[in-house]
Design a protein around this motif. Structure first.
Motif, PDB file in Angstrom:
ATOM      1  N   PHE A 135     -21.556   9.438  -3.956  1.00 38.95           N
ATOM      2  CA  PHE A 135     -20.298   9.501  -3.234  1.00 38.95           C
ATOM      3  C   PHE A 135     -20.224  10.819  -2.483  1.00 38.95           C
ATOM      4  CE2 PHE A 135     -19.737   6.881  -6.993  1.00 38.95           C
ATOM      5  CZ  PHE A 135     -19.329   5.702  -6.410  1.00 38.95           C
ATOM      6  N   ASP A 137     -18.240  13.796  -0.009  1.00 42.21           N
ATOM      7  CA  ASP A 137     -17.069  14.646  -0.183  1.00 42.21           C
ATOM      8  C   ASP A 137     -15.870  14.109   0.595  1.00 42.21           C
ATOM      9  OD1 ASP A 137     -18.377  16.388  -1.865  1.00 42.21           O
ATOM     10  OD2 ASP A 137     -19.237  17.514  -0.190  1.00 42.21           O
ATOM     11  N   ASP A 138     -16.082  13.112   1.403  1.00 43.60           N
ATOM     12  CA  ASP A 138     -14.976  12.541   2.164  1.00 43.60           C
ATOM     13  C   ASP A 138     -14.146  11.626   1.274  1.00 43.60           C
ATOM     14  OD1 ASP A 138     -15.789  13.828   4.437  1.00 43.60           O
ATOM     15  OD2 ASP A 138     -17.115  12.176   5.061  1.00 43.60           O
ATOM     16  N   PHE A 139     -12.866  11.809   1.344  1.00 43.31           N
ATOM     17  CA  PHE A 139     -11.940  10.916   0.647  1.00 43.31           C
ATOM     18  C   PHE A 139     -11.046  10.234   1.672  1.00 43.31           C
ATOM     19  CE2 PHE A 139     -13.559  12.976  -2.957  1.00 43.31           C
ATOM     20  CZ  PHE A 139     -13.218  12.223  -4.070  1.00 43.31           C
ATOM     21  N   TYR A 140     -10.538   9.134   1.292  1.00 41.72           N
ATOM     22  CA  TYR A 140      -9.782   8.320   2.236  1.00 41.72           C
ATOM     23  C   TYR A 140      -8.390   8.075   1.672  1.00 41.72           C
ATOM     24  CZ  TYR A 140     -14.529   7.634   3.872  1.00 41.72           C
ATOM     25  OH  TYR A 140     -15.806   7.862   4.311  1.00 41.72           O
ATOM     26  N   PHE A 141      -7.413   8.172   2.590  1.00 43.39           N
ATOM     27  CA  PHE A 141      -6.036   7.920   2.171  1.00 43.39           C
ATOM     28  C   PHE A 141      -5.809   6.414   2.067  1.00 43.39           C
ATOM     29  CE2 PHE A 141      -5.562  12.112   4.198  1.00 43.39           C
ATOM     30  CZ  PHE A 141      -4.960  12.795   3.162  1.00 43.39           C
ATOM     31  N   VAL A 142      -5.049   6.058   1.078  1.00 42.74           N
ATOM     32  CA  VAL A 142      -4.616   4.670   0.955  1.00 42.74           C
ATOM     33  C   VAL A 142      -3.101   4.690   0.740  1.00 42.74           C
ATOM     34  CG1 VAL A 142      -4.681   2.569  -0.438  1.00 42.74           C
ATOM     35  CG2 VAL A 142      -6.793   3.814   0.064  1.00 42.74           C
ATOM     36  N   LEU A 143      -2.407   4.026   1.605  1.00 45.17           N
ATOM     37  CA  LEU A 143      -0.956   3.971   1.530  1.00 45.17           C
ATOM     38  C   LEU A 143      -0.547   2.548   1.170  1.00 45.17           C
ATOM     39  CD1 LEU A 143       1.823   5.371   2.076  1.00 45.17           C
ATOM     40  CD2 LEU A 143       1.639   4.471   4.422  1.00 45.17           C
ATOM     41  N   ALA A 144       0.202   2.437   0.108  1.00 45.10           N
ATOM     42  CA  ALA A 144       0.695   1.131  -0.318  1.00 45.10           C
ATOM     43  C   ALA A 144       2.185   1.058  -0.023  1.00 45.10           C
ATOM     44  CB  ALA A 144       0.443   0.922  -1.807  1.00 45.10           C
ATOM     45  N   VAL A 145       2.536   0.043   0.709  1.00 48.18           N
ATOM     46  CA  VAL A 145       3.921  -0.106   1.145  1.00 48.18           C
ATOM     47  C   VAL A 145       4.416  -1.467   0.683  1.00 48.18           C
ATOM     48  CG1 VAL A 145       5.463  -0.204   3.140  1.00 48.18           C
ATOM     49  CG2 VAL A 145       3.521   1.370   3.131  1.00 48.18           C
ATOM     50  N   ALA A 146       5.678  -1.506   0.257  1.00 52.36           N
ATOM     51  CA  ALA A 146       6.233  -2.772  -0.213  1.00 52.36           C
ATOM     52  C   ALA A 146       6.452  -3.719   0.957  1.00 52.36           C
ATOM     53  CB  ALA A 146       7.551  -2.525  -0.943  1.00 52.36           C
ATOM     54  N   GLY A 147       6.175  -4.958   0.697  1.00 49.69           N
ATOM     55  CA  GLY A 147       6.476  -5.980   1.680  1.00 49.69           C
ATOM     56  C   GLY A 147       5.257  -6.418   2.462  1.00 49.69           C
ATOM     57  N   GLN A 149       3.593  -7.107   5.825  1.00 48.12           N
ATOM     58  CA  GLN A 149       3.746  -6.619   7.186  1.00 48.12           C
ATOM     59  C   GLN A 149       2.708  -7.241   8.104  1.00 48.12           C
ATOM     60  OE1 GLN A 149       3.983  -2.368   7.063  1.00 48.12           O
ATOM     61  NE2 GLN A 149       5.512  -2.406   5.453  1.00 48.12           N
TER      62      GLN A 149
ATOM     63  N   PHE B 254       3.689  -9.113  -1.176  1.00 51.89           N
ATOM     64  CA  PHE B 254       4.565  -8.093  -1.736  1.00 51.89           C
ATOM     65  C   PHE B 254       4.129  -6.681  -1.364  1.00 51.89           C
ATOM     66  CE2 PHE B 254       5.620 -11.603  -4.586  1.00 51.89           C
ATOM     67  CZ  PHE B 254       6.999 -11.508  -4.600  1.00 51.89           C
ATOM     68  N   SER B 256       1.578  -4.128   1.170  1.00 51.61           N
ATOM     69  CA  SER B 256       0.662  -3.929   2.295  1.00 51.61           C
ATOM     70  C   SER B 256      -0.069  -2.619   2.083  1.00 51.61           C
ATOM     71  CB  SER B 256       1.439  -3.889   3.614  1.00 51.61           C
ATOM     72  OG  SER B 256       2.047  -5.131   3.862  1.00 51.61           O
ATOM     73  N   TYR B 258      -2.522   0.428   3.741  1.00 49.13           N
ATOM     74  CA  TYR B 258      -2.984   1.073   4.959  1.00 49.13           C
ATOM     75  C   TYR B 258      -3.991   2.146   4.582  1.00 49.13           C
ATOM     76  CZ  TYR B 258       1.108  -1.060   7.150  1.00 49.13           C
ATOM     77  OH  TYR B 258       2.030  -1.946   7.607  1.00 49.13           O
ATOM     78  N   ALA B 293      10.303   2.505  -0.570  1.00 46.58           N
ATOM     79  CA  ALA B 293       9.483   1.455   0.031  1.00 46.58           C
ATOM     80  C   ALA B 293       8.003   1.799  -0.012  1.00 46.58           C
ATOM     81  CB  ALA B 293       9.912   1.210   1.468  1.00 46.58           C
ATOM     82  N   SER B 298      -2.578   7.579  -2.158  1.00 46.44           N
ATOM     83  CA  SER B 298      -3.669   8.124  -2.967  1.00 46.44           C
ATOM     84  C   SER B 298      -4.884   8.407  -2.105  1.00 46.44           C
ATOM     85  CB  SER B 298      -4.039   7.143  -4.087  1.00 46.44           C
ATOM     86  OG  SER B 298      -4.416   5.908  -3.534  1.00 46.44           O
ATOM     87  N   VAL B 300      -8.978   8.000  -2.164  1.00 43.60           N
ATOM     88  CA  VAL B 300     -10.054   7.267  -2.838  1.00 43.60           C
ATOM     89  C   VAL B 300     -11.392   7.737  -2.277  1.00 43.60           C
ATOM     90  CG1 VAL B 300      -8.637   5.238  -3.320  1.00 43.60           C
ATOM     91  CG2 VAL B 300      -9.946   5.362  -1.193  1.00 43.60           C
TER      92      VAL B 300
END
Lengths: 152, 563
Positions: A135, A137-147, A149, B254, B256, B258, B293, B298, B300
């Motif tokens: 692996f 050294d680069d890490f990636y953002f992950v954004l979890a949003v409700a709903g 879309q 439920f 999403s 990104y 919301a 995080s 990864v």
């Protein structure tokens, strides 16, 4: 009744089948009374000095080879030689023709067998083997949003 | 090991009975009986040698183990033979009835008992140690006014599957006709029954009288033979790396996901904390505050793959901040393969002498059984869940997954005070678990090490220069190389997976094989060996040596000789 005895020098280990022998001389001897073929005592009409250097004897009449365990001078011209049969040298051909389960061997071995006879040092070697991919050294953002879309 | 045998004799008439097949030898024909459980044969004098030959040959065929066993000869006297009316002593000219072994020694007298059932039982049998019968062979010799000599023979060969008692059912199948004819022919005089065993002597050495068991435990049963029925199936089914789930959380509608860039995240943060752009009244119909919301943010270690970009909608409010969607919630990553080659090419490459661990990023160091990987190619796979941050490391050895370890690869980024508390608590939990595991392991291993050390202390100086391999490796303590490496630990820790091998250093004197040999354990002709040899077991055959000399040879071979 006398018989011929070949006096020799054995330079090999006692537990070797084929001995490294050097012949000193061949003498006629007679059996001492009440003697055994396995541990005979042979009497020679020679002075002790003639056979002092020998440690091995082959007696064809007995079909056996012997270790000389003792040489004793009886008189100035009479010497007693005490022998012990060398079973390995005498029956070496027969022994080689026997089949056996060999526990340990000098040239035919299997080192995957552990019979507990080997030793190791107390300080072992510690080494590492890295997998080729790793692996970064680069890490990636992950954004979890409700709903859901997916329609947008 | 028993084998189904076959018997070939000359002449045949086979009569099947409820007890087995009877082979009447009547003509010069060749008959082959195979895979039998029992064969009984009656023949006349002229064919007795063929019969004997067949018996001996068949015994060799299917009783290959009999040479190693002790065969008992049951010489229980007082045979009770029925069906021979007129053949009691003093009648029909019969002056004596005796049973003889082949060597001419009478085993016991018996009497014929008149009766209507023309069969007899005869407790003279060859038995194996497990009380299964091997064979019985009887020759009938008669001496009277008409002839002297053998008039017939009976043989019953038992397959090893038979486990009977002292009453042999095979005897009862002797047909009355044989004896009726015998009687009708007017034979009289002295009758002999000879138990022929000289033909077996080559195979059943050491015959001794059978002593009936008087052991009170006998009704409880005796030891059975067993084992050796394995399939020796060395095949192994491949266990491949699991497929990724086909249903993802985003499919439920439920959630999403990104994968924003840093700039896009900043834009979103700016939007959230700038009230001018947010219609709070609308938002609060669903959430207590806008940040609710956002389910998580995080980092990864694996690229989740950027899909189509879309504007982030919080609740029903379009933030206007565009970022790519996550293409795959589940990702598989191969760390490649390693071939673990033997160093010694022997037992030292395996446990307990060599030990192995694997360090897995985001998981930590885990012990491996070195026997599983030595001499094999191992492949490491990671399966990631981008949403939860969970990961599973799968170690594949020769085509099958043998190890699976679970870890945590995501590092949560707090976006509220509550999130930060969770992160800190999680970190403390991780650290606590790691320390606890190390202490527990160290304690247990220390105890084991102490016990071993106590045992070794008595060995004295032997431990100083080097100890027996198994002792040294047995008393080594095992210390975990890492605690849990999930979350932040994984982000800061080593990100290269690797295998740690702890390899012993052999203390080998020069030319040890010359002095003591190396382990061999093979069956071979001694003439095929050279150099130092220690014999474990040997059959000294063909030597003209005396018994004392043979004993000496055996002792020397076991101590070690130079061939």
């Amino acid at each position: 009744m006398s018989f011929s005895c070949v006096l020799q020098v054995n330079a090999s280990e006692d537990n070797r089948l084929t001995k490294d022998l050097t012949t000193i001389t061949t003498l006629d001897g007679v059996l001492k009374q009440e003697t055994s073929i396995l541990t005979p005592t042979i009497v020679f009409e020679y002075p002790l000095t003639v056979m002092a250097g020998a440690n091995y004897m082959t007696i064809a009449a007995f079909g056996r080879s012997y270790f000389i365990t003792d040489i004793r001078s009886v008189t100035a011209v009479l010497t007693e030689v005490t022998l012990r049969v060398d079973v390995l040298g005498t029956y070496q051909n027969g022994i080689r023709a026997c089949t056996a389960i060999v526990g340990r061997q000098e040239t035919r071995w299997n080192l995957y067998l552990d019979d507990g006879s080997f030793r190791v040092y107390s300080n072992p070697n510690v080494l590492t083997r890295a997998f080729p991919s790793h692996f970064g050294d680069d890490f990636y953002f992950v954004l979890a949003v409700a709903g859901d879309q997916s329609s947008s | 090991m028993y084998m189904a045998g076959s018997i070939t004799i000359t002449g045949s008439t086979i009569v099947s009975t409820d007890k087995g097949d009877i082979l009447f030898v009547t003509a010069n024909e060749t008959t082959t009986i195979s895979a039998f459980s029992r064969v009984s044969v009656i023949c006349d004098d002229a064919l007795r040698f063929n019969l004997l030959s067949a018996i001996v040959n068949s015994l060799v065929d299917f009783h290959t183990d009999i040479e190693s066993g002790t065969v008992y000869l049951n010489t229980t006297p007082n045979l009770n033979i029925t069906g021979f009316a007129g053949y009691t002593i003093g009648t029909s000219g019969v002056s004596a009835i005796k049973m003889f072994l082949a060597n001419g020694v009478a085993a016991g007298s018996f009497s014929f008992v008149s009766g209507t059932n023309p069969y007899f039982s005869i407790p003279i049998i060859l038995k194996r140690l497990d009380n299964t019968y091997v064979a019985i062979c009887i020759y009938y010799e008669i001496t009277n006014a008409y002839q002297v000599g053998l008039v017939g023979a009976y043989c019953s060969i038992y397959a090893p599957t038979y486990a009977g008692t002292d009453t042999i059912p095979g005897i009862s199948i002797i047909q009355p006709e044989f004896f009726s004819e015998w009687e009708d022919a007017g034979y009289g005089g002295t009758c002999y029954v000879i138990i022929y065993n000289s033909g077996f002597s080559d195979y059943f050495s050491g015959l001794s009288p059978y002593i009936p068991d008087t052991d009170p435990y006998l009704p409880g049963g005796t030891t059975d033979e067993g084992g050796g029925t394995g399939t020796f199936d060395d095949t192994s089914d491949p266990i491949p790396v699991p497929d990724l789930p086909t249903v993802t959380v985003t499919d439920t509608g439920f959630i999403s996901l990104y994968t924003p860039t840093l700039a896009q995240l900043k834009s979103l943060a700016t939007y959230l904390w700038d009230s001018n752009g947010l219609d709070l009244d609308t938002f609060k119909r669903i959430f207590s505050d806008p940040i609710s919301a956002i389910l998580g943010l995080s980092l990864v270690p694996i690229n989740p793959g950027a899909g189509t970009s879309a504007s982030v909608i919080l609740g029903n409010i379009d933030t206007g901040v565009t970022m790519p969607r996550v293409q795959n919630q589940f990702i598989r990553f191969s760390c490649g393969s390693l071939t673990i080659e033997e160093y010694w090419g022997g037992y030292l490459d395996y446990s307990p002498y060599t030990r192995a661990e694997i360090y897995l990023p985001f998981i930590g160091a885990k012990p491996l059984n070195v026997d599983d990987i030595m001499g094999k190619t191992v492949t490491l796979w990671y399966l990631f869940d981008i949403l939860s941050g969970g990961c599973v490391a799968c170690l594949e050895c020769n085509g099958s997954i043998l190890y699976q370890f679970m870890g945590e690869c995501a590092c949560s980024i707090p976006i509220t005070g509550r999130d930060l508390t969770n992160v800190i608590n999680g970190l403390l939990t991780v650290v606590g678990a790691g320390v606890g595991a190390m202490v527990a392991t160290g304690g247990a291993m220390a105890a084991a090490g102490g016990a071993t050390l106590a045992g070794v202390a008595g060995a004295g100086a032997a431990a100083a220069a080097g100890s027996l391999a198994r002792n040294v490796t047995g008393m080594k303590t095992y210390v975990e190389k890492s605690g849990s490496m999930g979350g932040m630990g994984g982000m800061l820790g080593v990100k290269t997976p690797y295998i740690i091998l702890t390899r012993p250093r052999q203390a080998l004197p020069a030319n040890q094989n010359t002095y003591t040999g190396y382990p061999s354990y093979i069956t071979t002709l001694l003439g095929d060996c050279s150099g130092f040899t220690v014999v474990q077991d040997v059959h000294l055959e063909g030597l003209t040596a005396t018994e004392e000399e043979k004993a000496e040879i055996g002792r020397l071979l076991r101590e070690g000789v130079y061939l």
